[in-house]
Design a protein around this motif. Structure first.
Motif, PDB file in Angstrom:
ATOM      1  N   GLY A  71      -0.589  -1.662  -3.797  1.00  0.00           N
ATOM      2  CA  GLY A  71       0.316  -0.559  -4.091  1.00  0.00           C
ATOM      3  C   GLY A  71       0.234  -0.050  -5.513  1.00  0.00           C
ATOM      4  O   GLY A  71       1.169   0.552  -6.012  1.00  0.00           O
TER       5      GLY A  71
ATOM      6  N   ASP B  18      -4.458   8.488   3.635  1.00  0.00           N
ATOM      7  CA  ASP B  18      -5.859   8.644   3.272  1.00  0.00           C
ATOM      8  C   ASP B  18      -6.754   7.806   4.164  1.00  0.00           C
ATOM      9  O   ASP B  18      -7.784   8.250   4.660  1.00  0.00           O
ATOM     10  CB  ASP B  18      -6.049   8.150   1.832  1.00  0.00           C
ATOM     11  CG  ASP B  18      -6.415   9.289   0.923  1.00  0.00           C
ATOM     12  OD1 ASP B  18      -6.163  10.439   1.304  1.00  0.00           O
ATOM     13  OD2 ASP B  18      -6.941   9.014  -0.177  1.00  0.00           O
TER      14      ASP B  18
ATOM     15  N   MET C  11     -10.202  -6.685   5.625  1.00  0.00           N
ATOM     16  CA  MET C  11      -8.903  -6.262   5.087  1.00  0.00           C
ATOM     17  C   MET C  11      -7.920  -7.424   5.075  1.00  0.00           C
ATOM     18  O   MET C  11      -7.201  -7.641   4.094  1.00  0.00           O
ATOM     19  CB  MET C  11      -8.308  -5.144   5.952  1.00  0.00           C
ATOM     20  CG  MET C  11      -9.077  -3.861   5.972  1.00  0.00           C
ATOM     21  SD  MET C  11      -8.457  -2.678   4.757  1.00  0.00           S
ATOM     22  CE  MET C  11      -6.873  -2.285   5.439  1.00  0.00           C
TER      23      MET C  11
ATOM     24  N   ALA D 103      -4.490  -7.878   3.331  1.00  0.00           N
ATOM     25  CA  ALA D 103      -3.670  -6.891   4.028  1.00  0.00           C
ATOM     26  C   ALA D 103      -2.784  -7.629   5.019  1.00  0.00           C
ATOM     27  O   ALA D 103      -3.253  -8.467   5.768  1.00  0.00           O
ATOM     28  CB  ALA D 103      -4.555  -5.894   4.768  1.00  0.00           C
ATOM     29  N   SER D 104      -1.484  -7.290   5.032  1.00  0.00           N
ATOM     30  CA  SER D 104      -0.571  -7.989   5.930  1.00  0.00           C
ATOM     31  C   SER D 104      -0.748  -7.460   7.349  1.00  0.00           C
ATOM     32  O   SER D 104      -1.150  -6.316   7.540  1.00  0.00           O
ATOM     33  CB  SER D 104       0.866  -7.782   5.474  1.00  0.00           C
ATOM     34  OG  SER D 104       1.241  -6.445   5.687  1.00  0.00           O
TER      35      SER D 104
ATOM     36  N   MET E 141       0.845  -1.197   0.000  1.00  0.00           N
ATOM     37  CA  MET E 141       0.000   0.000   0.000  1.00  0.00           C
ATOM     38  C   MET E 141       0.876   1.242   0.000  1.00  0.00           C
ATOM     39  O   MET E 141       1.820   1.334   0.775  1.00  0.00           O
ATOM     40  CB  MET E 141      -0.875  -0.015   1.261  1.00  0.00           C
ATOM     41  CG  MET E 141      -2.087   0.873   1.159  1.00  0.00           C
ATOM     42  SD  MET E 141      -3.168   0.648   2.593  1.00  0.00           S
ATOM     43  CE  MET E 141      -4.585   1.573   2.103  1.00  0.00           C
ATOM     44  N   GLN E 142       0.572   2.172  -0.893  1.00  0.00           N
ATOM     45  CA  GLN E 142       1.383   3.383  -0.975  1.00  0.00           C
ATOM     46  C   GLN E 142       1.146   4.264   0.243  1.00  0.00           C
ATOM     47  O   GLN E 142       0.070   4.247   0.832  1.00  0.00           O
ATOM     48  CB  GLN E 142       1.038   4.171  -2.240  1.00  0.00           C
ATOM     49  CG  GLN E 142       1.540   3.480  -3.492  1.00  0.00           C
ATOM     50  CD  GLN E 142       1.239   4.259  -4.741  1.00  0.00           C
ATOM     51  OE1 GLN E 142       0.488   5.234  -4.709  1.00  0.00           O
ATOM     52  NE2 GLN E 142       1.821   3.828  -5.840  1.00  0.00           N
TER      53      GLN E 142
ATOM     54  N   GLN F 106      -9.528   9.048   6.812  1.00  0.00           N
ATOM     55  CA  GLN F 106     -10.938   8.680   6.703  1.00  0.00           C
ATOM     56  C   GLN F 106     -11.476   8.159   8.035  1.00  0.00           C
ATOM     57  O   GLN F 106     -12.580   8.503   8.448  1.00  0.00           O
ATOM     58  CB  GLN F 106     -11.088   7.595   5.645  1.00  0.00           C
ATOM     59  CG  GLN F 106     -12.014   8.008   4.536  1.00  0.00           C
ATOM     60  CD  GLN F 106     -11.836   7.137   3.322  1.00  0.00           C
ATOM     61  OE1 GLN F 106     -11.166   6.109   3.368  1.00  0.00           O
ATOM     62  NE2 GLN F 106     -12.450   7.539   2.237  1.00  0.00           N
TER      63      GLN F 106
ATOM     64  N   LYS G 281      -5.341  -0.829  -3.836  1.00  0.00           N
ATOM     65  CA  LYS G 281      -4.595   0.023  -2.902  1.00  0.00           C
ATOM     66  C   LYS G 281      -3.637  -0.826  -2.095  1.00  0.00           C
ATOM     67  O   LYS G 281      -2.473  -0.472  -1.915  1.00  0.00           O
ATOM     68  CB  LYS G 281      -5.557   0.717  -1.941  1.00  0.00           C
ATOM     69  CG  LYS G 281      -6.156   1.997  -2.472  1.00  0.00           C
ATOM     70  CD  LYS G 281      -6.854   2.716  -1.329  1.00  0.00           C
ATOM     71  CE  LYS G 281      -7.493   4.006  -1.795  1.00  0.00           C
ATOM     72  NZ  LYS G 281      -8.269   4.633  -0.719  1.00  0.00           N
ATOM     73  N   LEU G 282      -4.144  -1.963  -1.611  1.00  0.00           N
ATOM     74  CA  LEU G 282      -3.285  -2.841  -0.808  1.00  0.00           C
ATOM     75  C   LEU G 282      -2.092  -3.330  -1.618  1.00  0.00           C
ATOM     76  O   LEU G 282      -1.002  -3.528  -1.095  1.00  0.00           O
ATOM     77  CB  LEU G 282      -4.078  -4.041  -0.279  1.00  0.00           C
ATOM     78  CG  LEU G 282      -5.168  -3.743   0.754  1.00  0.00           C
ATOM     79  CD1 LEU G 282      -5.899  -5.014   1.136  1.00  0.00           C
ATOM     80  CD2 LEU G 282      -4.581  -3.083   1.996  1.00  0.00           C
TER      81      LEU G 282
ATOM     82  N   LEU H 299       0.899  -4.177   7.885  1.00  0.00           N
ATOM     83  CA  LEU H 299       0.207  -2.996   7.376  1.00  0.00           C
ATOM     84  C   LEU H 299      -0.884  -2.562   8.354  1.00  0.00           C
ATOM     85  O   LEU H 299      -1.019  -1.366   8.650  1.00  0.00           O
ATOM     86  CB  LEU H 299      -0.416  -3.298   6.007  1.00  0.00           C
ATOM     87  CG  LEU H 299      -1.259  -2.157   5.434  1.00  0.00           C
ATOM     88  CD1 LEU H 299      -0.404  -0.965   5.067  1.00  0.00           C
ATOM     89  CD2 LEU H 299      -2.050  -2.624   4.220  1.00  0.00           C
TER      90      LEU H 299
ATOM     91  N   ASN I 241       0.743   7.487   0.696  1.00  0.00           N
ATOM     92  CA  ASN I 241      -0.345   8.479   0.701  1.00  0.00           C
ATOM     93  C   ASN I 241      -1.709   7.808   0.805  1.00  0.00           C
ATOM     94  O   ASN I 241      -2.649   8.380   1.349  1.00  0.00           O
ATOM     95  CB  ASN I 241      -0.254   9.425  -0.503  1.00  0.00           C
ATOM     96  CG  ASN I 241      -0.239   8.678  -1.803  1.00  0.00           C
ATOM     97  OD1 ASN I 241       0.192   7.516  -1.852  1.00  0.00           O
ATOM     98  ND2 ASN I 241      -0.701   9.309  -2.861  1.00  0.00           N
ATOM     99  N   ASP I 242      -1.804   6.541   0.312  1.00  0.00           N
ATOM    100  CA  ASP I 242      -3.051   5.795   0.498  1.00  0.00           C
ATOM    101  C   ASP I 242      -3.246   5.437   1.971  1.00  0.00           C
ATOM    102  O   ASP I 242      -4.361   5.444   2.483  1.00  0.00           O
ATOM    103  CB  ASP I 242      -3.044   4.525  -0.345  1.00  0.00           C
ATOM    104  CG  ASP I 242      -3.224   4.840  -1.824  1.00  0.00           C
ATOM    105  OD1 ASP I 242      -3.871   5.856  -2.129  1.00  0.00           O
ATOM    106  OD2 ASP I 242      -2.692   4.082  -2.657  1.00  0.00           O
TER     107      ASP I 242
ATOM    108  N   ALA J 117      -0.807 -13.620   3.754  1.00  0.00           N
ATOM    109  CA  ALA J 117      -1.506 -12.390   3.371  1.00  0.00           C
ATOM    110  C   ALA J 117      -1.107 -11.979   1.960  1.00  0.00           C
ATOM    111  O   ALA J 117      -1.957 -11.674   1.118  1.00  0.00           O
ATOM    112  CB  ALA J 117      -1.194 -11.279   4.371  1.00  0.00           C
TER     113      ALA J 117
END
Ligand SMILES: Nc1ncnc2c1ncn2[C@@H]1O[C@H](COP(=O)(O)OP(=O)(O)O)[C@@H](O)[C@H]1O
Ligand SMILES: [Mg+2]
Lengths: 421, 232
Positions: B116, A8, A314, A319-320, A1-2, A12, B113-114, A323, A4-5, B82
């Motif tokens: 990247g 974000d 997630m 999603a790790s 995941m970048q 949120q 998004k995840l 993260l 800036n994301d 993951a």
């Protein structure tokens, strides 16, 4: 995941719970501002006291005492490393009388070395330095000590005329005896010293150089019965070339058996004391931040619990755990950072107002007198304090967010997905 | 594509100290080929979801191995799982599991998004997929503003967005009426045909199971192949 994301994402989530996050930031702000303002008082008092000490003295000055102090020893001191100048001033322990045009007084005579004096800031307002043994320089307020009876016997008038070129007579005598020694020494004024830097200081001395010593001694010995007693006593001030070298020079002198005293030593002791004092204040302030951190811990724990299902989704999507942990740590860090930034701004405001208002209140309480000419600063916030407070506050915020973040990573996907919407 | 060997799993139930071991999976052996739709059908409580959770890596089996394209997924660490899920699997759940705070568009965008992927390529891709599942008009609606069928389409789009070779669907039509159910099943079939994606559909419903090329029946902790069905 970048990155800036990630930002974000955090933003949120914060938006969704504005009030709760706001209250938590408020607590963090109060804790941090408390720390900064509290410690700023330590910095303020320290600064005020430093200024007080430095204002009246020359910083690189070291006073040196020794039983065997004489001119030759002063000469030796001059040759030491890091010594800029050695001022050896001698004065007398005798009663005296000075007479000029019918005006009389007892201004003290100081024997000194003008060359050394000049190196450390002795300067003339008028005239020149003495060139022969009966020439003297007088202090800026010398004339005020010479008085004559005026029309009103209660108010004697002081000497107002020109000083340069004038000759005056000087007589010595024992304090215990009524009559002074009959011998008169004549001095000619060739220069007037500059006023002292502080306007409440007055220089009423007159300065001669060491060539006058033998003749004065002769007069003294003619009347003195005690072989042991000395006419002059000396006072030696050694000046280091740089402030950093004061300690080195003074330690070396101490090691050689001299008694020394320097402002720098005193400052050093004071600095050590204030370092401990400020550390104490920061410690007390940190407790306030720790209390605020309970709020952050609470907020983050609730955030994790509320979002259990979302975290599960997630994780299911891929999603790790790392993260997930990062996202929650960022959220608590954000609370810490925002709280700190607001606290810093607030603290500067409080500090400014305190410095403006407190002196007024204090001087009102002390009945009109301002604080004896002392320029008191109650609160100072140097950048180091801002740095320390920010580091403490943000670290504490992240530590208190750490457990909730770990908890988020441990959420079981299957359990989370089973939760009802 | 997926090869399962000697898969055992049991749950411990009851109070601590007096737990009872309940075997759910008793030595499963089966394989799923690339590009097929496989359904696993069985009565409620037979262990279908447990099997899917193990395949997906949500749960570690007591014993047995799973190979996916030559990679042994059963020995992965948590983060490896993951990352593997993100790249290889898509998921469709019975109750959709959309993020309530995100719009349809943002929900579909989330896996990208995840991964990247940058914003610009993301937008492009999401738009394309939303059009494919027929949700362009409601892309800025939140999940609670969508019908069940629309929500399931969002979740299908989300499952597809990273182009995973395998999609797992646990009772994908369990919360939908029969007409919507048909729409979703047709969508799955067309995606399978057009993109060659492997689907593993779990269901208790024989009609849903018949969508598949191949049916496995789960019974008493064991899995038996129920033969090739006729394609619709
Ligand atoms: N976390 C758990 N703890 C204990 N028992 C469980 C757990 N999860 C599932 N089970 C049991 O395992 C069996 C299979 O459940 P599940 O796989 O959900 O079946 P299905 O999806 O086929 O309806 C059921 O008897 C269920 O009660
Ligand atoms: Mg199930």
């Amino acid at each position: 995941m970048q990155f800036n994301d990630q930002l974000d994402f955090v933003r949120q989530h914060i938006k969704k719970n504005k009030l709760r996050v706001f209250m938590t930031i408020l607590a963090a702000t109060m804790g941090t501002a408390f720390l900064i303002v509290l410690a700023s008082v330590g910095f303020g008092i320290h600064d005020t006291m430093r200024k007080e000490i430095l204002d009246n003295r020359v910083v690189n000055e070291i006073e040196v005492y020794s039983d065997q102090m004489d001119e030759s020893m002063a000469e030796k001191l001059k040759k030491r490393d890091h010594v800029k100048a050695v001022v050896y001033r001698q004065s007398m322990n005798l009663d005296s009388k000075t007479a000029l045009d019918g005006f009389t007084g007892s201004p003290p005579l100081i024997i000194t070395d003008f060359k050394e004096e000049e190196k450390v800031g002795f300067a003339l307002k008028e005239g020149r330095l003495p060139e022969s043994s009966n020439e003297v320089v007088v202090g800026s307020h010398f004339a005020e000590l010479l008085v004559k009876e005026g029309e009103n016997p209660e108010e004697p008038v002081s000497y107002k005329e020109k000083l340069i070129g004038k000759q005056f007579t000087y007589q010595m005598g024992f304090y215990e005896e009524k009559e002074l020694f009959p011998e008169e020494t004549k001095f000619t004024i060739v220069g007037i010293a500059k006023e002292p830097a502080k306007d409440w200081l007055q220089d009423v001395n007159f300065y001669a150089d060491a060539t006058i010593l033998p003749s004065l001694n002769q007069i003294y010995q003619a009347h003195n019965e005690d072989e042991e007693s000395q006419l002059f006593y000396g006072n030696v001030k050694v000046y280091a070339d740089k402030l950093e070298n004061v300690t080195r020079v003074s330690t070396a002198l101490k090691d050689e058996g001299f008694s020394v005293y320097s402002i720098a030593d005193q400052l050093e002791q004071m600095d050590v004391f204030f370092l401990a004092f400020k550390a104490g204040l920061v410690f007390v302030g940190t407790i306030a931040i720790l209390i605020a951190s309970i709020g952050i811990f609470n907020t983050m724990t609730m955030a994790v619990t509320e979002r259990t299902r979302e975290i599960g989704v997630m994780k299911a999507i891929g999603a790790s755990p790392k993260l997930i942990q990062r996202l929650f740590l960022m959220e608590s860090a954000w609370i810490g950072i925002l709280g700190t930034v607001i606290a810093v701004i607030l603290s500067y405001g409080i500090s400014f107002i305190a410095n403006m208002v407190l002196p007024i209140i204090v001087s009102a309480a002390l009945s009109e007198e301002d604080l004896g000419g002392v320029d008191v600063t109650f609160s100072i916030i140097p950048w180091q304090l801002v740095l320390i407070a920010s580091a403490i506050s943000i670290t504490v915020a992240m530590i208190s967010g750490w457990r909730p973040a770990r908890k988020a990573t441990k959420i079981d996907v299957i359990q989370a997905l089973r939760q009802e919407l | 594509m997926i090869e399962v060997r000697e898969l055992y799993h049991s749950f411990k139930i009851g109070k601590k100290g007096k737990e009872k071991e309940v075997p759910v999976l008793k030595g499963l052996n089966f394989a799923i080929q690339k590009g097929e739709i496989v359904s696993i059908v069985g009565r409620s409580g037979s262990g279908k979801s447990t099997l899917l959770h193990i395949l997906a890596g949500f749960l570690t089996p007591d014993r047995g191995t799973i190979m996916v394209d030559g990679t042994m997924t059963t020995s992965f660490t948590e983060s490896e799982r993951a990352a593997f899920r993100l790249a290889t699997y898509g998921f469709i759940f019975q109750n959709f599991q959309l993020m309530p705070g995100l719009t349809a568009f943002e929900n579909v965008e989330l896996p990208l998004k995840l991964s990247g992927v940058d914003r610009v390529s993301r937008k492009e891709k999401v738009k394309e997929l939303l059009a494919l599942v027929g949700l362009t008009d409601v892309q800025h609606h939140y999940p609670n503003e969508l019908s069940g069928g629309q929500q399931q389409r969002v979740s299908i789009a989300r499952a597809l967005i990273t182009d995973p070779p395998i999609i797992f669907a646990d009772e994908p039509t369990g919360s939908l009426d029969s007409e919507t159910e048909q729409d979703i099943l047709l969508l799955i079939q067309s995606l399978n045909r057009a993109r060659g994606i492997t689907f593993v559909i779990i269901t208790h419903d024989d009609t849903v199971a018949e969508t598949a090329n191949r049916i496995y029946r789960m019974h008493d902790g064991e899995l038996k192949e129920g033969g090739v069905t006729h394609a619709i």
